[in-house]
Enzyme design. Structure first.
Site: not given
Length: 390
Positions: A138, A214, A354
């Site tokens: 991420h 998220h 996501e």
């Protein structure tokens, strides 16, 4: 009874009805945007909370820190508003703990994983900060979820209430090349749809970009416990097989005969305890689904998932113009985080959808490219449409 008394009684009844509708959260009202201070970071920087409402009373609160979706209030089958998004109660908790669960945050510069924290672009090798074993997850240790975004503009137009947040990521940020400017537009429209649209451009050097969000959803209500009864449908006939570190092997595997087959609606709890070798290492669902239908930049989105909570009656549809979607069952919540309700979050207390490009795309030539060159515009996004059933 006099006409005056009849008229008075009618007005009283109408007033009671309006009050009842207002309490239930379905009264008609003008959409609004409100901004307020929401604490300070350890650096002393002020964080803003931006609350969008629509004409049905739905409410979404976004934070300037991490562009986090902090709260989403939508009605159940009885019209009662309730928050369906997991999050922390204050900014200190987000700053100190959200690098692990990433509650509601924008993920970037590259969402999901980059194997070994290294990739090659135009013959140049880049090393990105690693924060999950040897891999980058991420965006690295200080990804977009840990940045303070600025409010570029806000308001109400014919499409609803909106806010545009801006982030400038400099060349070399977390090891990524190029100066990247990202605009994230949150909009809540009259059709009870929350949308998030990204536009990004890079200067000087090419870079790689894969932005997502998220959000942890529990349609029965934040802090209400397990999502096992929620009925999920995902429009995907393949998924990305991964190794024990959740890095894709490159194989787009069929969902036939696997726990990842959600082409027909079924309760998510039916597969949570599966001993399938692709489920065991993650302790539940945590896979990128290969979405059916074309992906293309711009405003063309298709519905890719639908989740229904039989307890509350709430329904959410997910749409995107991206090729994949990570489906995650909150496997790494262990009761150590207190949510906005004051209740702890445990394993399988939420679902995450996501939309994204495929994980480790820079190292997998067969995957759709996430390269962004100067002069090009990254133009992708997603939306969440809320309804309810009786």
């Amino acid at each position: 009874m006099s006409r005056f008394q009849k008229g008075r009684n009618w007005l009283l009844s109408a007033s009671a009805l309006v009050a009842s509708l207002a309490i239930s959260g379905i009264a008609s009202a003008a959409p609004t945007v409100q901004v307020k201070d929401w604490g300070k970071l350890s650096t002393g920087q002020k964080v803003k909370a931006i609350t969008l409402t629509n004409d049905h009373g739905l409410k979404v609160t976004v934070l300037s820190y991490g562009a986090i979706i902090h709260e989403v209030d939508v009605p159940d089958r009885l019209g009662r508003l309730g928050n369906v998004a997991l999050g922390f109660p204050d900014i200190a908790a987000y700053e100190n703990h959200n690098s692990d669960p990433h509650f509601g945050a924008v993920l970037g510069r590259v969402a999901n994983r980059i194997a070994g924290g290294v990739f090659t672009l135009d013959g140049q090798t880049y090393h990105t900060s690693v924060n999950e074993g040897p891999n980058t997850l991420h965006g690295g240790t200080e990804g977009f979820d840990r940045k303070l975004w600025t409010i570029q503009r806000k308001g109400v137009d014919s499409q609803g209430a909106y806010v545009v947040l801006k982030l400038v990521s400099e060349d070399g940020d977390q090891g990524f090349p190029g100066d990247l400017t990202t605009l994230a537009t949150y909009r809540l429209n009259a059709n009870d749809t929350l949308s998030l649209k990204f536009k990004a451009k890079v200067k000087k050097n090419p870079t790689v970009v894969n932005l997502s969000t998220h959000n942890y959803w529990n349609l029965n209500g934040e802090g209400s416990g397990t999502i096992a009864p929620e009925v999920v449908q995902i429009y995907a006939d393949r998924y990305l097989r991964t190794n024990d570190q959740s890095i894709p092997t490159g194989e787009l595997a069929s969902v036939d005969g696997t726990p990842f087959d959600f082409r027909q609606p079924r309760a998510v709890g039916d597969g949570l305890l599966s001993r399938d070798p692709q489920m065991v290492p993650q302790g539940g669902y945590d896979k990128c689904m290969v979405l059916i239908g074309p992906s293309q930049p711009g405003n063309t989105e298709r519905v890719v998932a639908r989740v229904t909570d039989p307890r509350s009656g709430r329904v959410m549809e997910v749409a995107t113009n991206m090729p994949g979607m990570q489906f995650y069952s909150a496997n790494h919540l262990y009761g150590n985080y207190q949510g906005t309700s004051g209740r702890p979050y445990n394993k399988w207390d939420a679902l995450a959808f996501e939309p994204e490009f495929y994980p480790n795309s820079p190292n997998t030539p067969s995957f759709p490219s996430i390269e962004l060159k100067p002069g090009q515009t990254y133009d992708y996004g997603m939306s969440f449409h809320f309804t309810h059933q009786q």
